[in-house]
Design an enzyme around this catalytic site. Structure first.
Site: not given
Ligand code: NAP
Length: 288
Positions: A52, A96, A119
């Site tokens: 990312k 994450q 997200d």
């Protein structure tokens, strides 16, 4: 049979995002700023976050990885989330997953400001997405939609069978494809579905997201169907240097000849997910 090349689509979208960022910067605007919070040292998570970070740089974003030790308390992580929520420079951030066991993941997800939740896991974004309102759509379903769009695959009136009902893949993609604009008739299958092969055989579009290697076989696929394979299972392999390889949920070699379109694993849905995160971050920079 046409192969859906996720790497090609991801590269094309990456280029579009990079061009948009370049224009912003040329006008004197600041580039989007994405932060990834990584708690602990899980190997796969480190790789994902590293990728990312790399792609953020490629498209011209400012980015940062906040690496916190595995012993970080829930309170300390929530304080970090609150700090990122309040930082006007940060357009979007992700925490994450998975988090260490002593941390309540849902609590953390719900603490993220929905306007920075790139997200798309916050219930407010999930709810808005389900209602067809502007929202951050999570990466995997958004990536699937981008693939269908790129290849101009007709969806209106098609019967789409989704195998899997998870909150991150099956349920959102089923919802999105049933919405106006996509106009599919959608069936969701799960582990309690009766006569699953028969149901899947009715699909003009089949989305396999169950996480069982090579579960979908040729006899389950209607000739001419579009098959999107989301599954990723790591299996031991004697033919690779690493000693393992990735398999999808679809028995590719026997299913592919029956399809009009199919995604390979790897190289299909996988490469799309990070680019979807980049799309969301750009969206967050302008506001939903
Ligand atoms: P998950 O949370 O484990 O959900 C799996 C779903 O499949 C569940 O709804 C389960 O049914 C259903 N299922 C399991 N076995 C089944 C069977 N034999 N017949 C019918 N349905 C069955 O998994 P997930 O997070 O959605 O992920 C699914 C797969 O996609 C995994 O391989 C994952 O690694 C992969 N994935 C890939 C990407 C990517 O970037 N390509 C992103 C996310 C996930 P129940 O609800 O009844 O248990």
């Amino acid at each position: 049979m046409n192969l859906i090349d996720g790497k090609e689509v991801a590269a094309a979208l990456r280029k579009e995002i990079a061009a948009e960022v370049e224009t912003m910067v040329a006008k004197g605007e600041r580039p989007p700023y994405l932060v990834a919070v990584l708690v602990g040292d899980d190997g796969a998570s480190q790789t994902y976050v590293g990728n990312k970070e790399k792609m953020s740089a490629e498209v011209g974003f400012r980015s940062q990885v906040l690496r916190l030790p595995a012993e970080t308390t829930q309170e300390a992580l929530l304080a970090e989330v609150a700090r990122l929520n309040a930082d006007p420079e940060v357009d979007g951030f992700i925490v994450q997953l998975p988090l260490p066991r002593h941390i309540d993941e849902q609590r953390v997800i719900e603490a993220i400001d929905p306007r920075k939740d790139v997200d798309g896991f916050h219930p407010e974004n999930v709810g808005r997405m389900a209602m067809g309102l502007p929202a951050f759509v999570s990466a995997t379903p958004d990536g699937i939609l981008s693939l269908l769009r790129y290849y101009d695959i007709p969806t209106a009136g098609k019967h789409c069978v989704v195998i899997g009902r998870s909150n991150i893949v099956g349920r959102p993609i089923a919802n999105l494809l049933s919405q106006k604009g996509w106009d599919c008739t959608v069936t969701i299958c799960h582990s309690r579905t009766a006569n699953l092969p028969e149901v899947v055989r009715q699909g003009d579009i089949v989305i396999a997201a169950l996480g069982r290697a090579e579960f979908v076989t040729a006899d389950m696929i209607k000739p001419g169907a579009v098959v999107i394979d989301v599954g990723i299972t790591r299996v031991p392999s004697e033919t690779t240097k690493s000693g393992w390889k990735l398999l999808g949920d679809v028995k590719f070699d026997e299913v592919a000849p029956r399809c009009s379109y199919i995604t390979p694993v790897p190289g299909g849905v996988g490469p799309m997910t990070i680019v979807s995160l980049m799309k969301n971050t750009l969206k967050a920079r302008h506001g939903l």
